[in-house]
Scaffold this active site. Sequence first.
Site, mmCIF file in Angstrom:
data_model
loop_
_atom_site.group_PDB
_atom_site.id
_atom_site.type_symbol
_atom_site.label_atom_id
_atom_site.label_comp_id
_atom_site.label_asym_id
_atom_site.label_seq_id
_atom_site.Cartn_x
_atom_site.Cartn_y
_atom_site.Cartn_z
ATOM 1 N N GLU A 1 42.726 37.216 31.042
ATOM 2 C CA GLU A 1 43.571 37.169 32.251
ATOM 3 C C GLU A 1 44.912 36.458 32.051
ATOM 4 O O GLU A 1 45.288 35.572 32.821
ATOM 5 C CB GLU A 1 42.795 36.505 33.410
ATOM 6 C CG GLU A 1 41.515 37.240 33.753
ATOM 7 C CD GLU A 1 40.738 36.610 34.908
ATOM 8 O OE1 GLU A 1 41.143 35.533 35.395
ATOM 9 O OE2 GLU A 1 39.728 37.193 35.325
ATOM 10 N N GLU B 1 33.005 43.696 32.750
ATOM 11 C CA GLU B 1 32.459 42.920 33.882
ATOM 12 C C GLU B 1 32.237 43.824 35.092
ATOM 13 O O GLU B 1 32.541 43.458 36.225
ATOM 14 C CB GLU B 1 33.418 41.764 34.248
ATOM 15 C CG GLU B 1 33.767 40.873 33.080
ATOM 16 C CD GLU B 1 34.638 39.679 33.444
ATOM 17 O OE1 GLU B 1 34.807 39.381 34.636
ATOM 18 O OE2 GLU B 1 35.145 39.034 32.504
HETATM 19 C C1 XIL Z 1 32.983 34.053 37.277
HETATM 20 C C2 XIL Z 1 31.489 33.775 37.401
HETATM 21 O O1 XIL Z 1 30.823 34.964 37.704
HETATM 22 C C3 XIL Z 1 31.246 32.727 38.452
HETATM 23 O O2 XIL Z 1 29.869 32.347 38.462
HETATM 24 C C4 XIL Z 1 32.130 31.509 38.211
HETATM 25 O O3 XIL Z 1 31.983 30.619 39.290
HETATM 26 C C5 XIL Z 1 33.583 31.882 38.052
HETATM 27 O O4 XIL Z 1 33.702 32.864 37.041
HETATM 28 N N1 XIL Z 1 36.632 37.141 35.595
HETATM 29 C C6 XIL Z 1 36.022 36.588 34.502
HETATM 30 C C7 XIL Z 1 34.715 35.906 34.660
HETATM 31 O O5 XIL Z 1 36.513 36.734 33.375
HETATM 32 O O6 XIL Z 1 34.541 34.856 33.756
HETATM 33 C C8 XIL Z 1 34.517 35.430 36.084
HETATM 34 O O7 XIL Z 1 33.198 34.913 36.196
HETATM 35 C C9 XIL Z 1 34.777 36.535 37.065
HETATM 36 C C10 XIL Z 1 36.186 37.040 36.948
#
Ligand code: XIL
Length: 360
Positions: free
Chosen positions: A167, A272
């Site tokens: 990101e 994801e």
């Molecule tokens: C999120 C997790 O799912 C949560 O449990 C945590 O509180 C915050 O992070 N993008 C990403 C992930 O790359 O690491 C994130 O995961 C969601 C968005």
Amino acid sequence: MKNHTHSFLLICLLTISVINLSCKDEVEPLIPIPTPANTDTIGLRDVSPFPFGAAVNISSLKNNTKYSETVSREFNSITAENSMKMKAISQGRGNYFWDDADYLVGYAIANKIRVHGHALIWYKSTPAWIESFSGTKDEWKAVMREYILAVVGRYKGKIESWDVLNEAILDDGTLRDCIWLQKIGTEYMDICFQYAHEADPDAILFYNDYGHEYSSVKRKAINNLIAGLKSRNVPVHGIGLQMHTNINNSNANIQTAIQTAATTGLKVHISEFDIRTNTSTNQILTYSSTIAAAQKEKYQVAVKAFFDLPASQRYGFSFWGVYDAQSWIPGEYGAPDWPLPFDKDFKRKVAYDGILAGLK
Ligand code: XIL
């Protein structure tokens, strides 16, 4: 729904078995013909030509048998949802917490599952001691290098791939401000890959981000960033598309996101994936068959678009979580939702049929 899924899996396996039996030299089929009683041991990992994965939670893996059985049956790739992030591992300079990450890697090895590491450098996961660190640019680089060498080095040969940079770009296509950019400058994006490569020259290194399916500006900026890394001979091997998407996103958007990522020539990881259904954050929404059908269609479209990529670029298709009861989406948006392929009881949802349909 379950019968439908079982019939599909049964047909796949019967077909494979018939092919095997028709080879006269084969004494036994490679995969035994399943009886209905054992079809529950078959999952996505058995029927897909590319890896399917999920983000996992360590305490659920340890304490919830249904959870760990679902993971090992369905998936041949796992990502730590949180326990390999910098905030989870780095407790101070040279002070690391490995227990959860070690447990995940041990579970994966025992169950013949590949591990995708997530994430080395992410603006949202910087430990307090780093936020308050003070030093020259070279000292900041040394902090980053030490951390990456420790983590990637520890799991060398055990973790196949890493989200090295997560990101780094905003929705408007500009660079996201973060402590690494402030202290090191734009070079921070090159050196994190170089350090990861130094620690494990065989690791497959990804740039991971979200938004490809809703912003063409961001999509282009990400492809430009990757082109820049490649032109400077930075070791980048993959592009991760988080794809936290929703049922209102058009099929064309989903397809374009996946196809555009492949134009980088890199391996593509849908890293994801989840599909929000409650886009108006309605507090009393319930999961209806209409919502389920719309969600199924999006699952099918995304899996099919990924399946249609050249085999050498299909790194894997990972969900952000295993089952609805533990998805991050309700917490993130403050409303009930059902974004994943398994329901709160680990039953395959209609969305699961969409995934299977996308593999045809
Ligand atoms: C999120 C997790 O799912 C949560 O449990 C945590 O509180 C915050 O992070 N993008 C990403 C992930 O790359 O690491 C994130 O995961 C969601 C968005």
